[in-house]
Design an enzyme around this catalytic site. Structure first.
Site, PDB file in Angstrom:
ATOM      1  N   TRP A  32       3.857  -0.076  -4.410  1.00  0.00           N
ATOM      2  CA  TRP A  32       2.898   0.009  -3.307  1.00  0.00           C
ATOM      3  C   TRP A  32       2.887  -1.283  -2.509  1.00  0.00           C
ATOM      4  CZ3 TRP A  32       2.866   4.747  -3.058  1.00  0.00           C
ATOM      5  CH2 TRP A  32       2.674   5.572  -4.154  1.00  0.00           C
ATOM      6  N   ASP A  33       3.069  -2.419  -3.176  1.00  0.00           N
ATOM      7  CA  ASP A  33       3.147  -3.693  -2.456  1.00  0.00           C
ATOM      8  C   ASP A  33       4.326  -3.705  -1.491  1.00  0.00           C
ATOM      9  OD1 ASP A  33       0.937  -5.062  -3.426  1.00  0.00           O
ATOM     10  OD2 ASP A  33       1.999  -5.918  -5.122  1.00  0.00           O
ATOM     11  N   PHE A  34       5.479  -3.291  -1.975  1.00  0.00           N
ATOM     12  CA  PHE A  34       6.668  -3.336  -1.123  1.00  0.00           C
ATOM     13  C   PHE A  34       6.618  -2.282  -0.018  1.00  0.00           C
ATOM     14  CE2 PHE A  34       8.444  -5.737  -4.731  1.00  0.00           C
ATOM     15  CZ  PHE A  34       8.906  -6.834  -4.033  1.00  0.00           C
ATOM     16  N   GLY A  48       4.290  -3.746   2.544  1.00  0.00           N
ATOM     17  CA  GLY A  48       4.951  -4.788   3.317  1.00  0.00           C
ATOM     18  C   GLY A  48       5.887  -4.224   4.362  1.00  0.00           C
ATOM     19  N   ASP A  87      -1.620  -3.810  -6.539  1.00  0.00           N
ATOM     20  CA  ASP A  87      -0.672  -2.719  -6.759  1.00  0.00           C
ATOM     21  C   ASP A  87      -1.001  -1.946  -8.036  1.00  0.00           C
ATOM     22  OD1 ASP A  87       2.004  -1.627  -7.986  1.00  0.00           O
ATOM     23  OD2 ASP A  87       2.445  -1.908  -5.864  1.00  0.00           O
TER      24      ASP A  87
END
Length: 410
Positions: free
Chosen positions: A163-165, A168, A130
C-alpha cells in the site's frame, strides 16, 4: 535516470515509504527533488537495518537522486525557511499532518498557485501505516493454507509494504496531473491522498469488494492457488518449489505440453464432462484434480528437466527464490539493464542499484545516482532557491538552524 521532468523541482518533507517514493520516482525521471529534514534526521533516518557505520540502507535507497537540506524544524526560523522554500519551488510533497507548520494554507499564503500533495493515514484524520491499513483491507484473512478453518485461522501479513508503494506511485501521478492543469490554467491545488483510501479503493477497483457483497460472504482460502483461474505451486523431485500460471489458452496449452499429459487431460475431461481449453471456469472449478495430476508429473522429474520442458513449451512459470537468492540471481539482477553500477553510497557499501523502471526505446536510462548525506545540499539550495547570501547562511549554520553534510559524523 531519464530527463523527462528536467526543469521541474519539488520539495519533499517526508518519512518512511509512501511519501519518499514520490520523490524517488520523480527524481528518476529527471526532476530536482529537495528533501528537507530536521537537523537530526527525519523519523526514518535510522530505519532498520543499519550498516556498521550507522547508515540506513532503506533510507539510502528511497532517497536516491535527491538533494538534502537539514533545518531545525523545531524552531520558528527553521520552519519559516522550510515553508518559504516550498513556496518558492511551487510544489511540495509531504506526509506531515495538515495541522503542522507545513499546512497548505501556510504555503499558499506565499504563492497563490502552490501545489501541495499530502499523504495521510485515513480520510478522517486517523493515523495509519501500511501494516494497519492492510489489516483493515481484509487481504490478510484471505491468505494462508486452504485447510485452515475460516473462523479460527490467523491473519497472514504480507512483508512487502504494497500500500505504501501503490500510494507513492499514485501520488506521483496525481502530482503530475495537478502540474499539467496548472500549466494550462495557472490554478494551484491541495491534494490529499489517504493511505487507507488507496487500500480500500484498490479492494473496490479490483472487483473484490463487489464479489464479497454479491456472494454475501468471504471467499475460501486457496493457499497458493490463483483465484478464478488455474495456477499454483508445485515441487519437483529434487525439492525445488515453483509457481505456474495458466490464465490464457496459450499458457494452458504450454503447461499441458511441458508436462506431457495430453492423454490424462482428455481422460479427466471425459470423466468430468468439461473442456479445460474453454477458459478459466472449468480449470478453476476442477483445480484440485488438475493440481494433483501436474504434481504427479513434477514429483518424478528434477528441476533442470522441468525448467527445460516448460521453457521450450512457453509455459508461464518461475522458481521460488529467497530474497537473498533473488538479489544475487544473474538473470534478475546481474544481467538486467535495470541495474547499474553502484554509486557512491553514503553507507560505503557497494551493491546493485536500480535505474528508472521505465525504459524509453532508444534512450539510455543513465546510471543510478546516490542518496545524499543529510544536509549535503543545505548551503547550495538556500543560496540558489531563496537567494540567501553566504553570510546569512553562515549565521544560520552557527545558530544551529541549518546543518551541513553529516558525512563525517557517522
Amino acid at each position: 535516470m531519464h530527463d523527462l521532468l528536467s526543469g521541474l523541482s519539488l520539495v519533499e518533507v517526508s518519512s518512511f515509504v509512501a511519501s519518499p517514493t514520490v520523490g524517488l520516482y520523480c527524481g528518476q525521471m529527471g526532476a530536482e527533488v529537495i528533501r528537507v529534514d530536521h537537523v537530526a534526521g527525519g523519523l526514518d533516518y535510522d530505519r532498520y537495518l543499519l550498516t556498521g557505520e550507522g547508515r540506513s540502507l532503506a533510507w539510502e535507497n528511497l532517497n536516491r537522486t535527491k538533494k538534502s537540506v537539514a533545518l531545525d524544524l523545531r524552531s520558528g526560523e527553521g520552519r519559516e525557511l522550510c515553508v518559504a522554500l516550498a513556496a518558492k519551488v511551487g510544489q511540495c510533497v509531504t506526509n506531515v499532518p495538515e495541522t503542522s507548520f507545513l499546512s497548505h494554507a501556510a504555503m499558499a499564503a506565499k504563492r497563490g498557485d502552490m501545489i501541495s500533495l499530502r499523504i495521510m493515514g485515513w480520510h478522517d484524520g486517523r493515523q495509519a501505516m501500511d501494516f494497519t491499513v492492510n489489516a483493515a483491507s481484509g487481504y490478510p484473512l484471505m491468505t494462508g493454507p486452504a485447510e485452515w478453518e475460516q473462523a479460527s485461522a490467523p491473519p497472514v501479513n504480507q512483508l512487502m509494504p504494497a500500500w505504501d508503494f501503490l500510494t507513492g506511485a499514485y501520488s506521483a501521478f496525481a502530482l503530475l496531473a495537478a502540474l499539467r492543469r496548472r500549466d494550462a490554467s495557472g490554478e494551484g491545488a491541495e491534494i490529499r491522498i489517504p493511505l487507507g483510501d488507496v487500500a480500500i479503493g484498490t479492494l473496490a477497483n479490483s472487483g473484490t469488494m463487489a464479489e464479497m457483497l454479491y456472494r454475501g460472504a468471504d471467499r475460501e482460502r486457496l493457499g497458493n492457488a490463483i483465484w478464478g483461474a488455474f495456477g499454483t505451486d508445485f515441487r519437483s523431485r529434487d525439492g525445488t518449489r515453483f509457481m505456474v500460471a495458466a490464465l490464457t489458452a496459450k499458457q494452458w496449452a504450454g503447461l499441458v505440453e511441458a508436462f506431457d499429459v495430453e492423454s490424462e487431460i482428455a481422460a479427466l475431461e471425459a470423466e468430468l464432462g468439461v473442456r479445460f481449453a474453454d477458459g478459466d471456469t472449468p480449470r478453476f472449478e476442477n483445480r484440485e484434480r488438475l493440481a494433483a495430476l501436474f504434481q504427479s508429473v513434477a514429483g518424478q522429474l528434477d528441476w533442470p528437466e522441468l525448467e527445460r520442458r516448460m521453457g521450450a513449451a512457453g509455459t508461464t512459470f518461475e522458481r521460488y527464490r529467497t530474497p537473498y537468492e533473488a538479489s544475487t540471481d544473474p538473470v534478475l539482477v546481474g544481467e538486467n539493464p535495470l541495474f547499474g553500477p553502484s554509486p557512491d553510497n553514503p553507507s560505503g557499501f557497494d551493491y546493485p542499484a536500480a535505474r528508472s523502471f521505465a525504459h524509453l526505446g532508444g534512450e539510455e536510462r543513465g546510471d543510478p545516482l546516490p542518496a545524499p548525506y543529510l544536509g549535503q545540499h543545505s548551503e547550495e539550495v538556500l543560496a540558489e532557491k531563496l537567494g540567501l547570501s553566504s553570510g546569512a547562511i553562515a549565521r544560520l549554520i552557527d545558530a544551529g538552524t541549518v546543518r551541513t553534510s553529516d558525512k563525517e559524523t557517522q
